[in-house]
Design a protein around this motif. Structure first.
Motif, PDB file in Angstrom:
ATOM      1  N   THR A  65       0.787  -0.899   0.026  1.00  0.00           N
ATOM      2  CA  THR A  65      -0.092   0.047  -0.078  1.00  0.00           C
ATOM      3  C   THR A  65       0.930   0.964  -0.011  1.00  0.00           C
ATOM      4  O   THR A  65       1.819   1.638   0.713  1.00  0.00           O
ATOM      5  CB  THR A  65      -0.828   0.036   1.152  1.00  0.00           C
ATOM      6  OG1 THR A  65      -1.736  -1.112   1.318  1.00  0.00           O
ATOM      7  CG2 THR A  65      -1.527   1.216   1.328  1.00  0.00           C
ATOM      8  N   HIS A  70      -2.728   6.612   0.031  1.00  0.00           N
ATOM      9  CA  HIS A  70      -3.735   6.304   1.250  1.00  0.00           C
ATOM     10  C   HIS A  70      -4.167   7.739   2.000  1.00  0.00           C
ATOM     11  O   HIS A  70      -5.348   8.008   1.878  1.00  0.00           O
ATOM     12  CB  HIS A  70      -3.335   5.041   2.055  1.00  0.00           C
ATOM     13  CG  HIS A  70      -4.249   4.766   3.161  1.00  0.00           C
ATOM     14  ND1 HIS A  70      -5.222   3.748   2.855  1.00  0.00           N
ATOM     15  CD2 HIS A  70      -4.598   5.387   4.179  1.00  0.00           C
ATOM     16  CE1 HIS A  70      -5.878   3.740   3.943  1.00  0.00           C
ATOM     17  NE2 HIS A  70      -5.395   4.459   4.557  1.00  0.00           N
ATOM     18  N   GLU A 105     -12.855   3.653   9.692  1.00  0.00           N
ATOM     19  CA  GLU A 105     -13.538   2.492   8.888  1.00  0.00           C
ATOM     20  C   GLU A 105     -14.415   3.128   7.709  1.00  0.00           C
ATOM     21  O   GLU A 105     -14.252   2.344   6.767  1.00  0.00           O
ATOM     22  CB  GLU A 105     -14.097   1.499   9.921  1.00  0.00           C
ATOM     23  CG  GLU A 105     -14.482   0.197   9.065  1.00  0.00           C
ATOM     24  CD  GLU A 105     -13.189  -0.415   8.322  1.00  0.00           C
ATOM     25  OE1 GLU A 105     -13.420  -1.250   7.569  1.00  0.00           O
ATOM     26  OE2 GLU A 105     -12.150  -0.373   8.939  1.00  0.00           O
ATOM     27  N   HIS A 108     -12.569   4.137   4.966  1.00  0.00           N
ATOM     28  CA  HIS A 108     -11.729   2.988   4.380  1.00  0.00           C
ATOM     29  C   HIS A 108     -12.747   2.234   3.355  1.00  0.00           C
ATOM     30  O   HIS A 108     -12.379   2.038   2.286  1.00  0.00           O
ATOM     31  CB  HIS A 108     -11.124   2.061   5.341  1.00  0.00           C
ATOM     32  CG  HIS A 108      -9.747   2.574   5.699  1.00  0.00           C
ATOM     33  ND1 HIS A 108      -9.116   1.896   6.731  1.00  0.00           N
ATOM     34  CD2 HIS A 108      -9.071   3.826   5.812  1.00  0.00           C
ATOM     35  CE1 HIS A 108      -7.939   2.549   6.710  1.00  0.00           C
ATOM     36  NE2 HIS A 108      -8.138   3.664   6.490  1.00  0.00           N
ATOM     37  N   LEU A 109     -13.972   2.118   3.846  1.00  0.00           N
ATOM     38  CA  LEU A 109     -14.899   1.671   2.728  1.00  0.00           C
ATOM     39  C   LEU A 109     -14.989   2.389   1.511  1.00  0.00           C
ATOM     40  O   LEU A 109     -15.291   1.909   0.224  1.00  0.00           O
ATOM     41  CB  LEU A 109     -16.227   1.399   3.584  1.00  0.00           C
ATOM     42  CG  LEU A 109     -16.237   0.076   4.713  1.00  0.00           C
ATOM     43  CD1 LEU A 109     -17.401   0.048   5.498  1.00  0.00           C
ATOM     44  CD2 LEU A 109     -15.801  -1.410   3.953  1.00  0.00           C
ATOM     45  N   MET A 111     -13.120   4.538   0.515  1.00  0.00           N
ATOM     46  CA  MET A 111     -11.767   4.475  -0.334  1.00  0.00           C
ATOM     47  C   MET A 111     -11.736   3.332  -1.311  1.00  0.00           C
ATOM     48  O   MET A 111     -11.294   3.412  -2.267  1.00  0.00           O
ATOM     49  CB  MET A 111     -10.696   4.620   0.930  1.00  0.00           C
ATOM     50  CG  MET A 111      -9.202   4.838  -0.025  1.00  0.00           C
ATOM     51  SD  MET A 111      -8.055   4.789   1.460  1.00  0.00           S
ATOM     52  CE  MET A 111      -8.597   6.202   2.279  1.00  0.00           C
ATOM     53  N   GLU A 112     -11.903   1.902  -0.700  1.00  0.00           N
ATOM     54  CA  GLU A 112     -11.962   1.003  -1.342  1.00  0.00           C
ATOM     55  C   GLU A 112     -12.981   0.998  -2.542  1.00  0.00           C
ATOM     56  O   GLU A 112     -12.638   0.593  -4.005  1.00  0.00           O
ATOM     57  CB  GLU A 112     -12.519  -0.227  -0.774  1.00  0.00           C
ATOM     58  CG  GLU A 112     -11.276  -0.858   0.291  1.00  0.00           C
ATOM     59  CD  GLU A 112     -12.047  -2.006   1.218  1.00  0.00           C
ATOM     60  OE1 GLU A 112     -12.827  -2.904   0.598  1.00  0.00           O
ATOM     61  OE2 GLU A 112     -11.665  -1.952   2.097  1.00  0.00           O
ATOM     62  N   CYS A 113     -14.216   1.479  -2.574  1.00  0.00           N
ATOM     63  CA  CYS A 113     -15.034   1.838  -3.649  1.00  0.00           C
ATOM     64  C   CYS A 113     -14.638   2.647  -4.520  1.00  0.00           C
ATOM     65  O   CYS A 113     -14.603   2.642  -5.782  1.00  0.00           O
ATOM     66  CB  CYS A 113     -16.366   2.225  -2.959  1.00  0.00           C
ATOM     67  SG  CYS A 113     -17.706   2.509  -4.280  1.00  0.00           S
ATOM     68  N   GLY A 115     -11.310   3.773  -5.080  1.00  0.00           N
ATOM     69  CA  GLY A 115     -10.258   3.130  -5.726  1.00  0.00           C
ATOM     70  C   GLY A 115     -10.403   2.221  -7.031  1.00  0.00           C
ATOM     71  O   GLY A 115     -10.198   2.105  -8.126  1.00  0.00           O
ATOM     72  N   GLN A 116     -11.589   1.234  -6.775  1.00  0.00           N
ATOM     73  CA  GLN A 116     -12.234   0.257  -7.721  1.00  0.00           C
ATOM     74  C   GLN A 116     -12.643   0.995  -9.048  1.00  0.00           C
ATOM     75  O   GLN A 116     -12.597   0.759 -10.176  1.00  0.00           O
ATOM     76  CB  GLN A 116     -13.280  -0.629  -7.258  1.00  0.00           C
ATOM     77  CG  GLN A 116     -13.758  -1.596  -8.106  1.00  0.00           C
ATOM     78  CD  GLN A 116     -12.559  -2.739  -8.645  1.00  0.00           C
ATOM     79  OE1 GLN A 116     -11.906  -2.886  -7.904  1.00  0.00           O
ATOM     80  NE2 GLN A 116     -12.897  -2.984  -9.681  1.00  0.00           N
ATOM     81  N   TRP A 119      -9.873   2.711 -10.979  1.00  0.00           N
ATOM     82  CA  TRP A 119      -9.184   1.889 -11.613  1.00  0.00           C
ATOM     83  C   TRP A 119      -9.933   1.422 -12.900  1.00  0.00           C
ATOM     84  O   TRP A 119      -9.409   1.428 -14.073  1.00  0.00           O
ATOM     85  CB  TRP A 119      -8.980   0.477 -10.907  1.00  0.00           C
ATOM     86  CG  TRP A 119      -8.296  -0.637 -11.694  1.00  0.00           C
ATOM     87  CD1 TRP A 119      -6.936  -0.798 -11.777  1.00  0.00           C
ATOM     88  CD2 TRP A 119      -8.734  -1.883 -12.207  1.00  0.00           C
ATOM     89  NE1 TRP A 119      -6.637  -1.774 -12.613  1.00  0.00           N
ATOM     90  CE2 TRP A 119      -7.729  -2.379 -12.748  1.00  0.00           C
ATOM     91  CE3 TRP A 119     -10.171  -2.381 -12.168  1.00  0.00           C
ATOM     92  CZ2 TRP A 119      -7.947  -3.880 -13.396  1.00  0.00           C
ATOM     93  CZ3 TRP A 119     -10.300  -3.484 -12.901  1.00  0.00           C
ATOM     94  CH2 TRP A 119      -9.371  -4.307 -13.351  1.00  0.00           C
TER      95      TRP A 119
END
Length: 141
Positions: A65, A70, A105, A108-109, A111-113, A115-116, A119
């Motif tokens: 990472t 981040h 948290e 972070h959820l 962020m994952e979304c 980032g996907q 991409w």
């Protein structure tokens, strides 16, 4: 549009960390960044070593990472929430914070979304769709 280099981003975070740990006055962006850095003690040794931070490379292929990416995403998401752009993200973030019991948290959820979707947009050679982003976020709550 502001488009900092890799070195400028890393220097911003390292300089901000140095100022924060020395008890200096921080501007609003530095304060926000400093608050997120406190939430990530695993990054403190790197932030305290600017030259090492500038030289380090991170490889997603090796499961690494990038702490600067981040932290930058935390700042970006915080800004999105504060101005409610895309419209509705503030409500989603509040619901995720309640659901997880943690603002960190919840981010972070998000962020994952984000980032996907970033991409996927890059892979398809297009732009990130705010509507698609918000639609994906709503699935998290």
């Amino acid at each position: 549009m502001f488009n900092p280099t890799r070195e400028e981003v890393r220097r911003f975070f390292c300089d901000t960390w140095q100022k924060k740990t020395a008890g200096h006055i921080l501007d609003s962006m530095e304060t926000l960044a400093g608050d997120w850095m406190v939430e990530h003690p695993e990054y403190h040794p790197l932030l305290a070593d600017p030259e090492g931070a500038l030289a380090q490379d991170y490889s997603p292929e090796r499961g690494e990472t990038n702490p600067f990416l981040h932290l930058s995403m935390h700042l970006s998401i915080s800004e999105q929430i504060s101005i409610n752009q895309p419209p509705g993200i503030k409500e989603v973030a509040e619901k995720l914070t309640q659901k997880t019991g943690s603002k960190h948290e919840a981010q972070h959820l998000i962020m994952e979304c984000l980032g996907q979707l970033m991409w996927e947009a890059q892979r398809e050679g297009g732009q990130l769709s705010p509507d698609k982003y918000l639609e994906a976020l709503k699935k998290l709550v």
